[in-house]
Design a protein around this motif. Structure first.
Motif, mmCIF file in Angstrom:
data_model
loop_
_atom_site.group_PDB
_atom_site.id
_atom_site.type_symbol
_atom_site.label_atom_id
_atom_site.label_comp_id
_atom_site.label_asym_id
_atom_site.label_seq_id
_atom_site.Cartn_x
_atom_site.Cartn_y
_atom_site.Cartn_z
ATOM 1 N N ARG A 66 -5.349 64.121 15.586
ATOM 2 C CA ARG A 66 -5.136 65.214 14.637
ATOM 3 C C ARG A 66 -3.820 64.971 13.914
ATOM 4 N N VAL A 67 -3.866 65.057 12.588
ATOM 5 C CA VAL A 67 -2.658 64.903 11.778
ATOM 6 C C VAL A 67 -2.596 66.048 10.777
ATOM 7 N N PRO A 68 -1.392 66.420 10.373
ATOM 8 C CA PRO A 68 -1.271 67.467 9.364
ATOM 9 C C PRO A 68 -1.964 67.045 8.061
ATOM 10 N N ARG A 69 -2.546 67.987 7.384
ATOM 11 C CA ARG A 69 -3.271 67.708 6.138
ATOM 12 C C ARG A 69 -2.387 66.980 5.126
ATOM 13 N N ALA A 70 -1.116 67.374 5.030
ATOM 14 C CA ALA A 70 -0.204 66.743 4.073
ATOM 15 C C ALA A 70 -0.018 65.254 4.389
ATOM 16 N N LEU A 71 0.065 64.905 5.678
ATOM 17 C CA LEU A 71 0.202 63.502 6.065
ATOM 18 C C LEU A 71 -1.064 62.731 5.724
ATOM 19 N N LEU A 72 -2.213 63.310 5.984
ATOM 20 C CA LEU A 72 -3.477 62.656 5.669
ATOM 21 C C LEU A 72 -3.596 62.424 4.158
ATOM 22 N N THR A 73 -3.150 63.371 3.376
ATOM 23 C CA THR A 73 -3.162 63.212 1.923
ATOM 24 C C THR A 73 -2.288 62.027 1.515
ATOM 25 N N GLN A 74 -1.113 61.903 2.129
ATOM 26 C CA GLN A 74 -0.229 60.777 1.824
ATOM 27 C C GLN A 74 -0.874 59.452 2.225
ATOM 28 N N ILE A 75 -1.516 59.419 3.385
ATOM 29 C CA ILE A 75 -2.198 58.205 3.842
ATOM 30 C C ILE A 75 -3.289 57.827 2.849
ATOM 31 N N ASP A 76 -4.075 58.820 2.427
ATOM 32 C CA ASP A 76 -5.151 58.568 1.469
ATOM 33 C C ASP A 76 -4.617 58.016 0.151
ATOM 34 N N GLU A 77 -3.419 58.427 -0.229
ATOM 35 C CA GLU A 77 -2.831 57.978 -1.490
ATOM 36 C C GLU A 77 -2.310 56.541 -1.420
ATOM 37 N N VAL A 78 -1.950 56.049 -0.233
ATOM 38 C CA VAL A 78 -1.279 54.748 -0.169
ATOM 39 C C VAL A 78 -2.043 53.607 0.495
ATOM 40 N N TRP A 79 -3.025 53.870 1.341
ATOM 41 C CA TRP A 79 -3.631 52.766 2.088
ATOM 42 C C TRP A 79 -4.232 51.706 1.171
ATOM 43 N N GLU A 80 -4.922 52.116 0.146
ATOM 44 C CA GLU A 80 -5.561 51.152 -0.752
ATOM 45 C C GLU A 80 -4.534 50.472 -1.660
ATOM 46 N N GLN A 81 -3.544 51.245 -2.108
ATOM 47 C CA GLN A 81 -2.486 50.678 -2.956
ATOM 48 C C GLN A 81 -1.742 49.558 -2.254
ATOM 49 N N ARG A 82 -1.608 49.674 -0.942
ATOM 50 C CA ARG A 82 -0.875 48.675 -0.166
ATOM 51 C C ARG A 82 -1.741 47.511 0.290
ATOM 52 N N GLY A 83 -3.003 47.505 -0.131
ATOM 53 C CA GLY A 83 -3.868 46.356 0.115
ATOM 54 C C GLY A 83 -4.638 46.363 1.419
ATOM 55 N N TYR A 84 -4.736 47.509 2.075
ATOM 56 C CA TYR A 84 -5.510 47.586 3.310
ATOM 57 C C TYR A 84 -6.984 47.776 2.973
ATOM 58 N N ALA A 85 -7.862 47.244 3.807
ATOM 59 C CA ALA A 85 -9.300 47.324 3.574
ATOM 60 C C ALA A 85 -9.826 48.753 3.706
ATOM 61 N N ASN A 86 -9.188 49.535 4.589
ATOM 62 C CA ASN A 86 -9.618 50.911 4.801
ATOM 63 C C ASN A 86 -8.504 51.694 5.495
ATOM 64 N N LYS A 87 -8.709 52.979 5.640
ATOM 65 C CA LYS A 87 -7.708 53.855 6.260
ATOM 66 C C LYS A 87 -7.449 53.481 7.713
ATOM 67 N N SER A 88 -8.494 53.108 8.442
ATOM 68 C CA SER A 88 -8.337 52.724 9.848
ATOM 69 C C SER A 88 -7.424 51.513 9.994
ATOM 70 N N GLU A 89 -7.597 50.530 9.127
ATOM 71 C CA GLU A 89 -6.751 49.339 9.181
ATOM 72 C C GLU A 89 -5.282 49.720 8.923
#
Length: 83
Positions: free
Chosen positions: A19-42
């Motif tokens: 479980r993570v705060p919604r704000a943190l999940l939003t930040q993760i969603d905004e950056v994982w692809e920009q940083r070149g990761y294949a998906n959020k899990s990676e």
């Protein structure tokens, strides 16, 4: 935890629920692809690996510190960083 059929560089994967705060999940969603990761899990796997590696190297650096002092210090950091 449940086993996942995917194998990564570290061997068999285990699936966990976090479980993570919604704000943190939003930040993760905004950056994982920009940083070149294949998906959020990676992205999250690498972040966890970095955190463990950093903690491990910090503990090795302070190996003369008593285990009790190291544990109480890590507890203080955890309670400070919770959202």
């Amino acid at each position: 935890m449940s086993s996942d059929g995917n194998s990564g560089s570290d061997g068999e994967m285990e699936k966990i629920n976090v479980r993570v705060p919604r704000a943190l999940l939003t930040q993760i969603d905004e950056v994982w692809e920009q940083r070149g990761y294949a998906n959020k899990s990676e992205f999250i796997r690498y972040a966890l690996r970095d955190a463990v590696t950093l903690q491990h190297s910090s503990l090795r650096k302070h190996s003369s510190t008593s285990p009790k002092a190291v544990n109480s210090g890590s507890k203080a950091r955890r309670s400070h960083t919770r959202m």
